[in-house]
Design an enzyme around this catalytic site. Structure first.
Site, PDB file in Angstrom:
ATOM      1  N   GLY B  11       0.851  -1.204   0.058  1.00  0.00           N
ATOM      2  CA  GLY B  11      -0.151  -0.018  -0.038  1.00  0.00           C
ATOM      3  C   GLY B  11       0.858   1.066   0.061  1.00  0.00           C
ATOM      4  O   GLY B  11       2.127   1.136   0.545  1.00  0.00           O
ATOM      5  N   VAL B  23      17.004   8.004  -0.984  1.00  0.00           N
ATOM      6  CA  VAL B  23      17.915   6.808  -1.250  1.00  0.00           C
ATOM      7  C   VAL B  23      18.676   7.173  -2.754  1.00  0.00           C
ATOM      8  O   VAL B  23      20.069   7.082  -2.724  1.00  0.00           O
ATOM      9  CB  VAL B  23      17.027   5.488  -1.671  1.00  0.00           C
ATOM     10  CG1 VAL B  23      17.865   4.382  -2.104  1.00  0.00           C
ATOM     11  CG2 VAL B  23      16.281   4.985  -0.640  1.00  0.00           C
ATOM     12  N   TYR B  73       2.189  -8.310  -6.217  1.00  0.00           N
ATOM     13  CA  TYR B  73       2.737  -9.372  -6.885  1.00  0.00           C
ATOM     14  C   TYR B  73       3.056 -10.488  -6.384  1.00  0.00           C
ATOM     15  O   TYR B  73       4.283 -10.765  -5.976  1.00  0.00           O
ATOM     16  CB  TYR B  73       3.990  -8.783  -7.802  1.00  0.00           C
ATOM     17  CG  TYR B  73       4.302  -9.488  -8.662  1.00  0.00           C
ATOM     18  CD1 TYR B  73       3.853  -9.541 -10.030  1.00  0.00           C
ATOM     19  CD2 TYR B  73       5.783 -10.132  -9.039  1.00  0.00           C
ATOM     20  CE1 TYR B  73       4.151 -10.378 -11.048  1.00  0.00           C
ATOM     21  CE2 TYR B  73       6.270 -10.870  -9.801  1.00  0.00           C
ATOM     22  CZ  TYR B  73       5.497 -11.044 -10.900  1.00  0.00           C
ATOM     23  OH  TYR B  73       6.120 -11.783 -12.013  1.00  0.00           O
ATOM     24  N   GLY B 102       5.589  -2.275   3.190  1.00  0.00           N
ATOM     25  CA  GLY B 102       5.219  -3.028   4.473  1.00  0.00           C
ATOM     26  C   GLY B 102       5.935  -4.284   4.424  1.00  0.00           C
ATOM     27  O   GLY B 102       6.863  -4.669   3.756  1.00  0.00           O
ATOM     28  N   ASP B 103       5.743  -5.087   5.608  1.00  0.00           N
ATOM     29  CA  ASP B 103       6.756  -6.189   5.976  1.00  0.00           C
ATOM     30  C   ASP B 103       6.614  -7.470   5.081  1.00  0.00           C
ATOM     31  O   ASP B 103       7.399  -8.290   4.725  1.00  0.00           O
ATOM     32  CB  ASP B 103       6.917  -6.664   7.403  1.00  0.00           C
ATOM     33  CG  ASP B 103       5.275  -6.855   7.794  1.00  0.00           C
ATOM     34  OD1 ASP B 103       4.278  -6.699   7.092  1.00  0.00           O
ATOM     35  OD2 ASP B 103       5.137  -7.183   8.862  1.00  0.00           O
ATOM     36  N   SER B 105       6.613  -6.995   1.804  1.00  0.00           N
ATOM     37  CA  SER B 105       7.290  -6.569   0.624  1.00  0.00           C
ATOM     38  C   SER B 105       8.949  -7.104   1.165  1.00  0.00           C
ATOM     39  O   SER B 105       9.761  -7.201   0.386  1.00  0.00           O
ATOM     40  CB  SER B 105       7.464  -5.303   0.257  1.00  0.00           C
ATOM     41  OG  SER B 105       7.677  -4.415   1.118  1.00  0.00           O
ATOM     42  N   THR B 125       4.349   2.475   5.425  1.00  0.00           N
ATOM     43  CA  THR B 125       3.080   1.944   5.496  1.00  0.00           C
ATOM     44  C   THR B 125       2.392   3.186   6.572  1.00  0.00           C
ATOM     45  O   THR B 125       2.765   3.460   7.549  1.00  0.00           O
ATOM     46  CB  THR B 125       2.699   0.661   6.125  1.00  0.00           C
ATOM     47  OG1 THR B 125       1.327   0.415   6.521  1.00  0.00           O
ATOM     48  CG2 THR B 125       3.584   0.216   7.362  1.00  0.00           C
ATOM     49  N   ASP B 127      -0.071   2.047   8.623  1.00  0.00           N
ATOM     50  CA  ASP B 127      -0.587   1.380   9.593  1.00  0.00           C
ATOM     51  C   ASP B 127       0.033   1.423  10.848  1.00  0.00           C
ATOM     52  O   ASP B 127      -0.170   0.975  11.960  1.00  0.00           O
ATOM     53  CB  ASP B 127      -0.918  -0.130   9.043  1.00  0.00           C
ATOM     54  CG  ASP B 127      -1.934   0.013   7.978  1.00  0.00           C
ATOM     55  OD1 ASP B 127      -2.786   0.952   7.909  1.00  0.00           O
ATOM     56  OD2 ASP B 127      -1.761  -0.807   6.883  1.00  0.00           O
ATOM     57  N   MET B 169      -8.278   3.813   9.793  1.00  0.00           N
ATOM     58  CA  MET B 169      -7.573   2.868   9.225  1.00  0.00           C
ATOM     59  C   MET B 169      -6.626   1.949  10.303  1.00  0.00           C
ATOM     60  O   MET B 169      -6.478   2.416  11.488  1.00  0.00           O
ATOM     61  CB  MET B 169      -6.723   3.148   7.970  1.00  0.00           C
ATOM     62  CG  MET B 169      -7.860   3.311   6.821  1.00  0.00           C
ATOM     63  SD  MET B 169      -6.837   3.555   5.295  1.00  0.00           S
ATOM     64  CE  MET B 169      -8.071   3.199   3.988  1.00  0.00           C
ATOM     65  N   ARG B 246     -23.955   7.965  14.949  1.00  0.00           N
ATOM     66  CA  ARG B 246     -23.819   8.026  13.511  1.00  0.00           C
ATOM     67  C   ARG B 246     -22.425   7.251  13.343  1.00  0.00           C
ATOM     68  O   ARG B 246     -21.517   7.586  14.021  1.00  0.00           O
ATOM     69  CB  ARG B 246     -23.742   9.446  12.806  1.00  0.00           C
ATOM     70  CG  ARG B 246     -25.099  10.358  12.892  1.00  0.00           C
ATOM     71  CD  ARG B 246     -26.169   9.890  12.237  1.00  0.00           C
ATOM     72  NE  ARG B 246     -27.413  10.487  12.641  1.00  0.00           N
ATOM     73  CZ  ARG B 246     -27.941  11.581  11.971  1.00  0.00           C
ATOM     74  NH1 ARG B 246     -27.587  11.959  10.686  1.00  0.00           N
ATOM     75  NH2 ARG B 246     -29.025  12.339  12.442  1.00  0.00           N
ATOM     76  N   GLN B 254      -6.690   8.718   4.332  1.00  0.00           N
ATOM     77  CA  GLN B 254      -5.721   8.634   5.308  1.00  0.00           C
ATOM     78  C   GLN B 254      -4.466   8.086   4.390  1.00  0.00           C
ATOM     79  O   GLN B 254      -3.233   7.946   5.169  1.00  0.00           O
ATOM     80  CB  GLN B 254      -5.958   7.695   6.306  1.00  0.00           C
ATOM     81  CG  GLN B 254      -7.085   8.177   7.140  1.00  0.00           C
ATOM     82  CD  GLN B 254      -7.844   6.977   8.061  1.00  0.00           C
ATOM     83  OE1 GLN B 254      -7.476   6.634   9.130  1.00  0.00           O
ATOM     84  NE2 GLN B 254      -8.974   6.468   7.520  1.00  0.00           N
TER      85      GLN B 254
END
Lengths: 322, 322, 322, 322
Positions: B11, B23, B73, B102-103, B105, B125, B127, B169, B246, B254
């Protein structure tokens, strides 16, 4: 006239506090007194009313929501409730009122005017769905919130070659969808009053992909307050091609937040003008901005009229988005 | 080592572009060449690879999303795909890689290291769900977006005496919910790893109401990527009292947006450190920030570890919110 | 007509990129070709010109600044330069132009029209200082930036019982100061065209203090591009009382940033309309929005006219601020 | 211990209100009472003190500035003033205090502790210039404000091929300049503790121009509160080349505004921890966050220590910016 009462009614909108401040300060400037009525017509009937001092309102230029709160109160359609409200006006010595809210709240204002208490309506709603005004108080802020959200979503759409169906507010009106669609370069706008064809949208997205633009943004008006428009659209779209399509509903954030500069100035102008009209002994009028001029129309005429969105935006977007 | 390849995977997150820039620029500063690999491991296998020039990256400090795109992938788990990827590395003369994501990858990065191509992982990420790092690239921006949204929603909650269940999220991690809950003074936080009791929350809201605070904000972690946590909570809450409650799901906003200053500095530090490690001939490492120091851990250890959210925030919020 | 050239000239303004996109896309929609001319009239003369493809412009709805760059080029007042520019138009096969900028840049546009190359002007400037238009492209964004800055400054003013003299941009025009003053509830607005009296302002601040408002915000127009208006005002104010007064100059941030929704829609409408006029064989026209309608005026008339700020805002602010 | 007093002192900073809320709410949660002291030590001596009710603090998570106001009061260095302050503490039954402010305000806190009234200091300042803490309350927000401003300025710099020298706050500390410089990809950072050479910067800008980057951003720390660092730098720079260089001073906007999520969580943690320490009977301590852990140090040690900025950012920026 000595005392003006102010209330907000219906859904809250950014800039309502600016309008409250404008009415109260303009009244004070004119040598009147200003009273806040909490919780709309419910609070009027209940007598939840307090005097405004000048410094109460200092910060209100930048505060979202409404410091006078809002509440639904359909009971005010009945004369019994109206008479109770008038009791309270008498008790607090309030001679005239400004009601800030959607056109639903104008009915109550008109009733009070008919009972001899002049009331002026200010269009406070993010939906921009009130006749006789090009812009309502709150629309510009909500629009900016929606566009900012779509900008963020576009980052993800591009990174992941996705199609996002973004649902914006507006109840039955197309305005937020049309303006946000043009402002964010949406690949399509789906909004009340405009036909659309899911297959044609799918084909456009495929054509874009062939031309090197492999993501998409579809802006969808909620249509009505409870619709699931965006998720449903995504399901349909997937029938016409291999899209990584997602729905996102921007939601209630569009109702809050710091009012935009335009909303603040609009609310200030309208609030001050409402007091001027009351000072002239007028009531039963709804204020709007038409042709860039703040003006007033008879509420009775307004009830017969229909808000007209700026339809030209739909074709404009078709011409610019590909 | 002469050429470093850079890719983003999983993501997208705000700050990924800053990490790419860091980099590439650090590599150029060290006399190396930098190559961008589009679409993650899919693009590696396909050879969708291009050289970075210094000025390609000027604007990347402030751009959300990832200029290198991202794609799922899962095929890269198979050796056949890995060998195809290595073909491409040979073809482009790339000696080492940095994978931002993320981990998930990191597994691909470890495979490449095992094949003799040192690869370093950067935690990108929103998250914050990666072990051995207190913060991931993108978390701070997503957190600010969530908190800004809740601020806006609070305007409406207060104006209308409503309870809003706001879903944030974080996939299976509690981090965004915990931090956003404390930051926005939520009346309750519902997040993975923490028990909750709808009735107790209802009682707290009633007690608040009795004390004069007649609105509420409940921050709810999505729990997993497809949950309907907030709408379900609202249904349950209504069984315990007369709440105008609600649900609102903040959603994909986000994931995008201009990265925060903290995310930019974190991404810059991590990106530069990754190049330093590659220059030392190291690979198979994941970079994190622990105890406010950027450091690296073995990916193999990381796969055995579990991310730990800052649990103290839950009790902190209990102590401060009423 | 086959090819439309587009350039930006004069100071940059948020929304210029949206206007470029609108002109180019509308031209493409109409079956024409669109060419970007870099660095304004300087680039025209130098032949720094390139064709726009549809996807070049995807992101332009949300980017500040101008992708076509801008540059001063007073030499274009001379026929020699104009003829060189026309050389280039011939070379690139450009038949007509859209120039986005301040009214200074309209002179060059008119010269080209006189030479047989129809040119249309779009008002792109934050200063809102162009005749025959209520709003220029960029004004709304700059205004929001100024108001957001004043909101932040108010936090400090209140915390420390200070008076802040906040200088906003606008060159010789009063617009940003008037709108920002009303929108931020300034205690006074100092702007070209409006008399003021430092002692009277000091007395108002003292009166506010006696009433319980012990801080102040004075919004000051820069008056001209190099003025030190705010620091000078602070010195004068201190002669009339014991004020902890500070000057702050908001500065160049007002020129940049993501364009507001209103600026995006305005730029889109104006850009598309310019192409429509060119398709009708018209030139020498300047586009504006008057009475909420996009329309065009003869440039020659415009040079004789004078921009008129919305003067009513001054008195409105006097009525509402205390 | 029954009653905790809270005050803010020194320059205001975003997040101070969150800290006030945290101290008061944590005290109430622990069965104590919480009292707000207005205007810092001046208000303590004057007895401008009031009790906090739980609901007083609802909105404080999102409000900039300080609801308790702040004021300079050097007189508190004298024992006479201190004794008057203690008079008031006795009168209001306050047993212990939390002082939120710069390290200057810790001296007063230590005096009170020595007089038998435990006081804990919280680092509230945008400047990040307090020893024994990696981050102060307000730094993250101010940093984001500065970076957002530089993003906007970059739009204009690029559009006009200009060099902007952007002056940020920080008093004698380099922190805002270092972090904002890295976060915005500045071509150079000029900050206390780091040598610089105008000619070398000019040469770098010329080299950039030769490589195709024809604009520049130089981030300059104010050095001290009254410096004219940016305008002076621009004058010097022009001696080394033909630069269209401008100075802009971001100014007081950095002190205000809605606190960032990180600042809110930091202020919440620190405020709650202060109450825990007081409950343990401790005083004379200053709270900080080091190695990502909230902890306390002896104020006496702190006065001997010197804040150390993250110097590594300077070289990091050199490596990444070109």
């Amino acid at each position: 006239m000595k005392r003006i009462g102010i209330m907000t009614s219906g859904g809250d909108a950014p800039g309502m506090n600016v309008a409250i401040r404008a009415v109260a300060r303009k009244a004070l400037s004119a040598g009147l007194e200003a009273y806040g009525i909490n919780y709309g017509f419910a609070g009027l009937v209940a007598g939840d009313i307090h005097e405004f001092k000048a410094t109460d309102l200092d910060d209100m230029v930048s505060q979202g929501g409404t410091m006078l709160y809002s509440a639904r109160y359909p009971e005010f359609a009945q004369e019994e409730s109206q008479l109770k409200g008038i009791e309270q006006l008498k008790k607090f010595g309030i001679d005239a009122l400004v009601v800030i809210g959607g056109d639903g709240s104008y009915h109550g204002a008109l009733r009070l005017t008919e009972h001899g208490y002049n009331a002026i309506g200010l269009p406070g709603t993010i939906d921009n769905d009130i006749p006789f005004t090009d812009f309502t108080i709150g629309f510009d802020t909500a629009l900016n919130t929606a566009v900012d959200a779509i900008d963020k979503i576009r980052d993800t759409a591009k990174s992941h070659q996705r199609v996002f169906a973004v649902q914006v507010m507006g109840r039955k009106a197309a305005d937020i969808a049309l303006w946000a669609g043009v402002a964010s370069g949406a690949d399509a706008i789906i909004a009340p009053g405009f036909d659309y064809d899911v297959e044609a949208i799918a084909n456009k997205l495929k054509k874009n992909r062939a031309n090197g633009k492999d993501y998409g943004i579809i802006v969808i008006a909620e249509g009505d307050a409870n619709s699931d428009a965006a998720p449903e659209f995504v399901e349909k779209l997937k029938q016409y091609g291999d899209f990584d399509a997602r729905a996102t509903v921007i939601g209630h954030v569009q109702r809050g937040g710091v009012p935009s500069a335009k909303d603040r100035v609009l609310a200030s102008k309208m609030g001050a003008y409402a007091v001027e009209l009351l000072l002239e002994g007028k009531g039963g009028l709804a204020i709007g901005i038409l042709d860039n001029k703040v003006q007033a129309h008879n509420m009775l005429d307004l009830f017969d009229a229909k808000h007209q969105a700026d339809d030209s935006l739909f074709q404009l977007n078709e011409d610019l988005s590909f």
